[in-house]
Design an enzyme around this catalytic site. Structure first.
Site, PDB file in Angstrom:
ATOM      1  N   SER A 165      71.197  53.608  63.770  1.00  0.00           N
ATOM      2  CA  SER A 165      72.485  52.692  64.335  1.00  0.00           C
ATOM      3  C   SER A 165      72.233  51.412  63.568  1.00  0.00           C
ATOM      4  CB  SER A 165      72.224  52.677  65.858  1.00  0.00           C
ATOM      5  OG  SER A 165      72.600  53.752  66.635  1.00  0.00           O
ATOM      6  N   GLU A 225      18.623  32.600  21.614  1.00  0.00           N
ATOM      7  CA  GLU A 225      19.267  33.472  20.811  1.00  0.00           C
ATOM      8  C   GLU A 225      19.100  32.920  19.234  1.00  0.00           C
ATOM      9  OE1 GLU A 225      21.215  36.304  21.237  1.00  0.00           O
ATOM     10  OE2 GLU A 225      20.348  36.196  23.223  1.00  0.00           O
TER      11      GLU A 225
END
Length: 799
Positions: free
Chosen positions: A461, A86
């Protein structure tokens, strides 16, 4: 001579004009330049990460995968590879490369557009942090000015650190550390020179040089960078030759969750978004939940195995697709469209033999599937009926079928299918409401609907204990007699008659409350509610945290016709487990910033005072212990909770929960629940350490089938989970509170027994509610079976 003077003065004028122009541009743009100092405190986007209490990664949320790295942790080989690719003059320039700019200017003059930016790494930092990607002259000038300013205020190391953490490197990876994990599945410090050069080649064009999408182009880019490093003297010939000889070995890696808890992850994500909005995904929060990996893994296994066992009891529903005699390539394409769901993997039948089947798996491998694992697969006809038992593999599958398999501990495939029924499990600590484990369905990939907190179903229940608790606080005792006999209720508002019955359509006559609960007698529950009054009972039930809107205003409430989530039910049951206190379930224990700063620490109301001692759970960080908090509210008499626990323990030892005796523990209490036509199967139970509820049923209510109840579907899942997490842990029973009497009782009358009373037993009472003796009632020695005198003042004799 005159010509030379002309050239000189012309050049001077041109240079002056250029300097004036640049000065003017600087003065024009300078006021709008951002402060470079902001780069020192820049907040890079970091995903939200969710962890268990023992610090296992559960999930990661956020568009950007990023793991910031410090400059000193960056391998020197990577820095050299990056600069070679770069900006090889990075160490020498002051932010701007004049040669690169001249090249870009030439392209601008020739084409009228900027072709290559001539950008240095410093200029890219300026653009990435402060500017857009717009290709314009003004943007480039801003970039140059910012680069010059950055170089004045930051060191080269600081600039490189900013750059390598910000850049996009493909596949949602931002920064070199994230890219290292995405492409190679390990930290950047562990990569080879060739792998480092591969990553260094990505900033120029993450798509074009992506080693996953374009391996050949990425190799060319990598080798070019390695050649540049050799020419610049950064590596020697031997390392260069070794690196270019390496194959392109990148593959896609995602952050693997260390703990499978997707429903927990989604709950935590939603809570974080509610707290912080969209910043939850970008600010790098680390969220720690209350679950532990041991208990969550046990919950996952219990629910998945329980649903598969139920599913196989009702037969095989056929292949997911029947492709017929097609080439293997077609089978591979079809398999690629199917995902594994909670360990149930897609497979294609390639050959059917006499005692086995050849299958093709999604990864392209072929395996043999034994007949023994298929023999269960009777054809499914309905929830209550199946076809004949198969005799050979051809009775079940044929070539071209897309089926499902699981794998046993030895790695052998087992014939399976994705269950049609669903389930949910919630387990919380009764001391403070911490969610210890939660599963919201068979597979999150199949359905994100979290049945643990979203599915409102009738608890049947398993709701009766709340009615019995109300009765104990209204003056009834565990020895009170209530008539288990037919009842007719006329609903005048609807002009109809309701004739409730017990599930086996039998009636036992006068029966003690303890026995009525463990035998789950419906008519006793209804008579209790009728005696106490619906409105008074509704008011009492809100103490358990139930929303009154979810409770029906009628006698059917005694049979569990409320609409509650498994979380609602579990929180209510915690009141019995902890001595009568109401706790609020919670999930998040602490939230940390990206820098480890503590932003939130849970301080739940606790039944016992918070301690500074670390929790006795292996692997749990000492720092997670909650701070001192207010005590949990006492909502029912602790003696009522103690007696309820005693009665619910009998459900395990003598009633509908007898299967749980296989766990060989004496500290378990619980209750089954089954709604009309077996649409819902429930089991809620606890000891003093954990409260756990399991629900099972279909998302669209339908019968679970003949002979399927809370004890056959939900209870086995509960047992598997509780048996695993409580194994080896000491039994924990509640301490007996003050004001409790243990008396010897006549089972036929519910009164205090005389010395010669046959089959007398010991019962627990609140001191003020203990029953009278026979002598106190004016009765001497009573022959067994003889009637009792009338006692209108005693609520226990409600017939």
């Amino acid at each position: 001579m005159a010509v030379l003077k002309l050239i000189f003065w012309s050049s001077a004028a041109l240079l002056s004009a250029l300097l004036v122009g640049l000065s003017g541009t600087f003065l024009y743009l300078s006021p709008s330049q951002p402060s470079v100092e902001a780069l020192r405190s820049i907040q890079l986007q970091i995903p939200l990460r969710i962890y268990s209490r023992d610090e296992k990664l559960i999930a990661e949320f956020g568009e950007m995968r990023r793991a910031p790295i410090r400059f000193e942790d960056i391998p020197r080989d990577f820095i050299e590879a990056l600069l070679a690719a770069e900006d090889d003059d990075f160490e020498n320039h002051h932010g701007v490369d004049l040669r690169g700019l001249m090249r870009a200017t030439s392209q601008l003059v020739q084409t009228g557009q900027i072709q290559s930016g001539g950008s240095t790494i410093t200029m890219q930092v300026a653009k990435n942090f402060f500017l857009t990607s717009e290709r314009s002259f003004s943007r480039k000038l801003n970039e140059i000015l910012l680069a010059l300013q950055i170089e004045r205020e930051l060191s080269k190391d600081e600039i490189l650190e900013l750059y390598v953490n910000k850049i996009y490197l493909g596949n949602r990876a931002y920064g070199i550390e994230a890219a290292s994990h995405v492409y190679y599945g390990k930290p950047i410090q562990e990569l080879t020179l060739a792998q480092l050069a591969m990553i260094a080649g990505l900033p120029k064009a993450p798509s074009a040089f992506n080693p996953l999408a374009n391996p050949e182009r990425s190799r060319e880019r990598r080798d070019w960078i390695l050649g540049r490093m050799l020419r610049l003297g950064k590596i020697d010939e031997a390392r260069y030759q070794q690196a270019i000889a390496e194959p392109v070995d990148a593959s896609y890696h995602v952050a693997e969750a260390e703990l499978s808890a997707p429903y927990i992850a989604e709950m935590a994500r939603a809570e974080m978004v509610a707290r912080y909005g969209s910043a939850a995904y970008t600010d790098g929060f680390r969220v720690y939940t209350s679950i532990t990996s041991e208990r969550q893994n046990a919950a996952n296994a219990a629910l998945h195995n329980g649903l598969i066992e139920y599913d196989q009891r009702h037969g095989y529903r056929g292949p997911e697709a029947r492709l017929g005699d097609v080439p293997q390539e077609e089978l591979r394409k079809a398999l690629a469209t199917l995902r594994p769901l909670s360990g149930v993997h897609p497979a294609a039948v390639t050959q059917v033999g006499g005692d086995s089947v050849r299958i093709l798996l999604r990864d392209g491998s072929e395996r043999s599937l034994s007949w023994d694992s298929m023999s269960w697969a009777r054809p499914y006809l309905s929830a209550s009926s199946m076809g004949p038992r198969p005799q050979r593999p051809a009775d079940v599958v044929q070539a071209g079928d897309l089926i499902r398999v699981r794998f046993n501990d030895e790695g052998q495939p087992l014939f399976s299918q994705v269950p049609a029924a669903q389930a949910a499990l919630v387990s919380i600590s009764p001391e403070d409401g911490a969610i210890e484990a939660l599963v919201g369905g068979f597979a999150f990939g199949q359905s994100k609907y979290n049945r643990a907190i979203q599915a409102k179903r009738q608890p049947g229940s398993s709701f009766k204990p709340f009615i019995y608790s109300a009765a104990l606080d209204a003056g009834y005792t565990a020895a009170s007699l209530v008539n288990d006999a037919p009842i007719v209720h006329v609903e005048e508002s609807h002009d109809r008659v309701w004739r409730p019955k017990n599930d086996n359509n039998t009636f036992l006559g006068p029966i003690r409350l303890r026995e009525a609960l463990y035998k789950s007698r419906n008519l006793v529950s209804i008579r209790l509610l009728q005696s106490m009054g619906v409105d008074a009972t509704l008011e009492y039930l809100t103490r358990f945290g139930f929303n009154r809107q979810d409770l029906p205003r009628g006698l059917s409430m005694a049979l569990g016709t409320a609409t509650l989530t498994p979380m609602d039910v579990t929180a209510g049951w915690a009141v019995f487990a902890n001595g009568g206190h109401r706790v609020e379930p919670y999930l998040l224990t602490r939230i940390e910033s990206r820098d480890g700063e503590l932003l939130y620490q849970a301080a739940p109301r606790r039944v016992t005072p918070a301690t500074t001692e670390p929790e006795a759970t292996a692997g749990v960080s000492d720092s997670i212990v909650a701070p001192m908090a207010e005590p949990a509210e006492q909502v029912i008499d602790e003696r009522t909770a103690f007696i309820m626990t005693s009665m619910l323990r009998d459900v395990i030892t003598r009633g509908t929960g007898r299967r749980a005796m296989a766990l060989q523990r004496n500290d378990l209490a619980g209750k089954t629940g089954t709604t009309n036509e077996s649409f819902d199967s429930w089991f809620s139970g606890y000891n003093a350490e954990l409260v756990t509820t399991v629900w099972a049923g279909f998302d669209q209510p339908a019968t679970l089938g003949r002979n399927e109840y809370g004890s056959t579907v939900a209870l086995p899942i509960w047992m598997s989970y509780m048996g695993t997490v409580l194994q080896g842990r000491p039994e924990r029973l509640p301490a007996e509170p003050e004001g409790i009497l243990t008396l010897r009782i006549d089972p036929a009358s519910g009164r205090i027994a005389q010395a010669n009373t046959p089959e007398a037993y010991f019962e627990v009472f609140k001191a003020e509610d203990s029953p009278p003796t026979m002598q106190e009632l004016g009765v001497g020695s009573r022959p067994p079976g003889s009637p009792l005198p009338a006692d209108d003042s005693a609520p226990m004799d409600l017939f």
